[in-house]
Design an enzyme around this catalytic site. Structure first.
Site, PDB file in Angstrom:
ATOM      1  N   GLU A   1       0.822  -1.220   0.000  1.00  0.00           N
ATOM      2  CA  GLU A   1       0.000   0.000   0.000  1.00  0.00           C
ATOM      3  C   GLU A   1       0.857   1.273   0.000  1.00  0.00           C
ATOM      4  OE1 GLU A   1      -1.485   1.895   3.467  1.00  0.00           O
ATOM      5  OE2 GLU A   1      -1.310   0.071   4.675  1.00  0.00           O
TER       6      GLU A   1
ATOM      7  N   LYS B   1      -5.962  10.360   0.479  1.00  0.00           N
ATOM      8  CA  LYS B   1      -5.996   9.019   1.076  1.00  0.00           C
ATOM      9  C   LYS B   1      -7.166   8.278   0.439  1.00  0.00           C
ATOM     10  CE  LYS B   1      -6.955   7.151   5.662  1.00  0.00           C
ATOM     11  NZ  LYS B   1      -7.220   7.496   7.065  1.00  0.00           N
TER      12      LYS B   1
ATOM     13  N   VAL C   1      -5.525   0.276   2.939  1.00  0.00           N
ATOM     14  CA  VAL C   1      -5.725  -1.177   2.826  1.00  0.00           C
ATOM     15  C   VAL C   1      -6.916  -1.439   1.898  1.00  0.00           C
ATOM     16  CG1 VAL C   1      -6.439  -3.244   4.092  1.00  0.00           C
ATOM     17  CG2 VAL C   1      -4.656  -1.745   5.030  1.00  0.00           C
TER      18      VAL C   1
ATOM     19  N   ASP D   1     -17.528   4.712  13.796  1.00  0.00           N
ATOM     20  CA  ASP D   1     -16.387   5.019  12.934  1.00  0.00           C
ATOM     21  C   ASP D   1     -15.708   3.697  12.607  1.00  0.00           C
ATOM     22  OD1 ASP D   1     -14.169   5.846  11.613  1.00  0.00           O
ATOM     23  OD2 ASP D   1     -13.509   7.302  13.116  1.00  0.00           O
TER      24      ASP D   1
ATOM     25  N   SER E   1     -13.616   1.529   9.847  1.00  0.00           N
ATOM     26  CA  SER E   1     -12.757   1.716   8.671  1.00  0.00           C
ATOM     27  C   SER E   1     -13.346   1.026   7.447  1.00  0.00           C
ATOM     28  CB  SER E   1     -11.380   1.136   8.961  1.00  0.00           C
ATOM     29  OG  SER E   1     -10.604   1.169   7.779  1.00  0.00           O
TER      30      SER E   1
ATOM     31  N   ASP F   1     -11.656  -0.378   5.456  1.00  0.00           N
ATOM     32  CA  ASP F   1     -10.869  -1.615   5.284  1.00  0.00           C
ATOM     33  C   ASP F   1     -11.721  -2.846   5.600  1.00  0.00           C
ATOM     34  OD1 ASP F   1      -8.766   0.141   4.894  1.00  0.00           O
ATOM     35  OD2 ASP F   1      -7.666  -0.436   6.717  1.00  0.00           O
TER      36      ASP F   1
ATOM     37  N   LYS G   1      -3.906  -1.895  15.164  1.00  0.00           N
ATOM     38  CA  LYS G   1      -3.313  -1.169  16.286  1.00  0.00           C
ATOM     39  C   LYS G   1      -4.288  -1.072  17.430  1.00  0.00           C
ATOM     40  CE  LYS G   1       0.386   1.770  14.863  1.00  0.00           C
ATOM     41  NZ  LYS G   1       0.365   2.117  13.441  1.00  0.00           N
TER      42      LYS G   1
END
Ligand code: PSU
Ligand code: MN
Length: 302
Positions: A26, A87, A107, A137, A139, A141, A158
């Site tokens: 990425e 992004k 990702v 919220d 992602s 991904d 993370k």
């Protein structure tokens, strides 16, 4: 598909045509994940780790509106210092292409392009997930893993995220989470979140078999492969947690929102933990690149 939609690096095109293993990488970690010059060093370090493990790296980005599969060293150097790079997850592609802008693929974005390009394995650091204290919220991904058949190799997510809710969301969407040489979900800087996974594989051939079964079934879902940061580079959990707690508090206090949240938290955790988190970050990225190349090799051989 429009033959001009994707621009391939000649080496990547040849590898795909001759069915040699290719690993997608990425570009958001270059533009929004790590500061210059570490970003450039790490991105080329990941490409080298893929090569050393016998596969061809394809770092993916959008350059002046052109989706590029396998950027050159010069293009990587450009992105490492470029400003105003969008992004890019799914919703950003129509905009960045129409405006002929530069885009760094997350990702989610990298999975989309890898799948269009016929690349089955992708290595990153950590995936996005459900944010702590902000369960809406989520992602992009996770939603991409639900609909795009690419294997994503990561060191977990993370601990800035809500890891139990992240795994729940993957379960809801039918995404298998495979542990490579681990039985619990890794937490990026640390090896073990204590959260159990669907299956543990100690050999990449077992992972390739799972990926082939998904193909046989005709499922369109992605597969998440998690492998922990090498033990010697793990960050002490208390150090990671303290920095994360402070970064989260600051993000809320400043009202950081939307796609800025993850880059803000990553930068703050990195500043607060200094070199220690940097070392873990670099080590796990190269490790993931190597594991992805081995999986791509096992898939190509079968
Ligand atoms: N986690 C990291 N480093 C990163 C990212 C996540 O440790 O650079 C990036 C990835 O590109 C990931 C994106 O896809 O952040 C997720 O952003 P968001 O939470 O806004 O979906
Ligand atoms: Mn978000």
């Amino acid at each position: 598909m429009d033959p001009n939609l994707l621009k391939f690096h000649p080496e990547v095109r040849e590898a795909l045509e001759t069915r040699r293993p290719v690993v997608a990488l990425e570009s958001t970690l270059i533009t929004h994940g790590l500061p210059y010059p570490v970003n450039q060093e790490v991105a080329s370090g990941m490409e080298k780790a893929v090569r050393d493990a016998g596969a061809v790296p394809a770092t993916i980005a959008v350059l002046k509106g052109q989706i590029t599969v396998g950027i050159t060293a010069d293009q990587l150097a450009y992105l490492a210092q470029a400003k105003d790079v969008r992004k890019c997850s799914r919703r950003d592609f129509p905009i960045v292409l129409a405006q002929k802008g530069d885009g760094a693929t997350t990702v989610a974005g990298t999975m989309i392009v890898a799948h269009l390009a016929g690349i089955r394995v992708f290595a990153t650091g950590g995936i996005g997930g459900v944010h702590r204290g902000h369960p809406f919220d989520v992602s992009a991904d996770l939603l991409e893993l639900a609909q795009t058949p690419v294997a994503v190799v990561c060191a977990g997510a993370k601990a800035i995220l809500d890891l139990p809710l992240t795994l729940e969301t993957l379960e809801t969407h039918g995404v298998p989470v495979v542990g490579y040489r681990c039985s619990t979900f890794p937490a990026f800087y640390t090896r073990d979140s204590g959260l159990p996974l669907d299956v543990r594989c100690d050999d990449v051939a077992e992972i390739a078999a799972i990926l082939r079964s998904r193909e046989t079934l005709g499922f369109k879902t992605g597969t998440l492969v998690a492998t922990p940061v090498p033990a010697e580079h793990e960050l002490p959990a208390a150090v990671a947690e303290k920095a994360i707690a402070q970064a989260l508090q600051e993000a809320d206090a400043r009202g950081v929102r939307g796609k800025e949240v993850t880059p803000f938290l990553l930068a703050r955790v990195s500043e607060l933990t200094h070199e220690e988190s940097r070392t873990a970050n670099v080590a796990l990225l190269e490790n993931n690149a190597r594991v992805a190349a081995q999986i791509a090799g096992a898939l190509a051989a079968s």
